[in-house]
Design an enzyme around this catalytic site. Structure first.
Site, mmCIF file in Angstrom:
data_model
loop_
_atom_site.group_PDB
_atom_site.id
_atom_site.type_symbol
_atom_site.label_atom_id
_atom_site.label_comp_id
_atom_site.label_asym_id
_atom_site.label_seq_id
_atom_site.Cartn_x
_atom_site.Cartn_y
_atom_site.Cartn_z
ATOM 1 N N ALA A 63 -18.014 -40.511 16.792
ATOM 2 C CA ALA A 63 -17.773 -39.346 16.396
ATOM 3 C C ALA A 63 -17.137 -40.344 15.027
ATOM 4 C CB ALA A 63 -16.166 -38.832 16.482
ATOM 5 N N PHE A 64 -17.533 -41.391 14.779
ATOM 6 C CA PHE A 64 -17.294 -41.920 13.306
ATOM 7 C C PHE A 64 -18.531 -42.461 12.518
ATOM 8 C CE2 PHE A 64 -16.027 -45.556 10.504
ATOM 9 C CZ PHE A 64 -14.634 -45.260 9.962
ATOM 10 N N LEU A 87 -16.024 -36.055 20.459
ATOM 11 C CA LEU A 87 -14.878 -36.289 21.008
ATOM 12 C C LEU A 87 -14.465 -37.382 21.086
ATOM 13 C CD1 LEU A 87 -13.423 -34.362 23.524
ATOM 14 C CD2 LEU A 87 -14.033 -35.517 24.903
ATOM 15 N N VAL A 88 -12.871 -37.260 20.572
ATOM 16 C CA VAL A 88 -12.049 -39.035 19.729
ATOM 17 C C VAL A 88 -10.794 -38.279 20.728
ATOM 18 C CG1 VAL A 88 -11.154 -39.934 17.828
ATOM 19 C CG2 VAL A 88 -13.114 -38.416 17.565
ATOM 20 N N ARG A 95 -5.476 -46.018 16.809
ATOM 21 C CA ARG A 95 -5.075 -44.581 16.863
ATOM 22 C C ARG A 95 -6.369 -43.024 16.656
ATOM 23 N NH1 ARG A 95 0.199 -43.240 18.998
ATOM 24 N NH2 ARG A 95 -0.278 -41.801 17.270
ATOM 25 N N HIS A 133 -8.414 -33.718 33.255
ATOM 26 C CA HIS A 133 -9.110 -32.933 31.773
ATOM 27 C C HIS A 133 -11.153 -33.728 30.913
ATOM 28 C CE1 HIS A 133 -4.773 -34.438 30.826
ATOM 29 N NE2 HIS A 133 -4.671 -33.260 30.210
#
Length: 165
Positions: A63-64, A87-88, A95, A133
Site C-alpha cells: 500500500a505504501f 490492506l494495511v 505501527r 478475519h
C-alpha cells in the site's frame, strides 16, 4: 442496468474512444483478499457503461507504494479516475496506522495536485487475526469494490459535466 453516467447513450452504445479510461492500482500484500476488490470493481463498473477494456490494472508491492504510482498515472493525463486498493495490517514490526495515514494523505495529495480523482479502497483493520478475519475482509472487499465503482463512475461523470459547462 443503470444508464452510463458519462453519456446520454444507453449502456454499451458509447464507442470505446468516447469512454474515459480508468486505472485500478492494487497492492500485492494480502493479494488473496485484495483481489476481491478488483473482481468486484470490474464487475460493478459495467453497470455504468464501462467495459474491462476501459480499465488499466496495475500492481504495486504494498500500500505504501500506491500514492507514487497514482501520481504518475494521474500526471500522464490518460485517466479520468484512479482507484487504489490495499490492506494495511499490523504486522508487529511497525505501527500500521502510520502507513495507512501516509497512504491516504498521499492519495488525497495526488488528486488535489493533479485534478484527477483518486478513490481509496485501502483498508486498515484494528485487529486482523486468523481465518475468521481473512473471510470477513474477503467479503468486505467485494462490497468496497462495488462502492468504488459507483463512486468513480459518478465522480468522473460529474467532473466531466463541470468541464463541459
Amino acid at each position: 442496468m443503470n444508464k452510463p453516467l458519462f453519456s446520454n447513450a444507453p449502456a454499451g452504445a458509447v464507442s470505446s474512444n468516447e469512454r474515459p479510461r480508468l486505472a485500478f492500482i492494487q497492492a500485492c500484500w494480502h493479494r488473496d483478499i485484495v483481489d476481491q476488490c478488483k473482481v468486484s470493481f470490474l464487475d460493478a463498473i459495467k453497470e455504468y457503461g464501462y467495459s474491462a477494456g476501459d480499465i488499466d490494472l496495475f500492481e504495486v508491492p504494498g500500500a505504501f507504494e500506491i500514492p507514487l504510482h497514482a501520481k504518475r498515472l494521474a500526471q500522464s493525463g490518460r485517466y479520468a479516475g484512479i482507484v487504489a486498493a490495499g490492506l494495511v495490517v499490523d504486522g508487529g514490526i511497525y505501527r500500521h496506522e502510520f502507513v495507512a495515514q501516509a497512504v491516504i494523505n498521499g492519495l488525497m495529495q495526488v488528486q488535489l495536485e493533479t485534478g484527477t480523482p483518486v478513490f481509496s479502497a485501502v483498508l486498515t483493520p484494528h485487529h486482523f487475526h486468523g481465518e475468521e478475519h481473512v473471510k470477513y475482509f474477503r467479503e468486505h472487499f467485494l462490497v468496497k469494490g462495488a462502492e468504488a465503482a459507483r463512486a468513480c463512475a459518478d465522480t468522473v461523470s460529474k467532473l466531466s459535466a463541470l468541464v463541459a459547462a
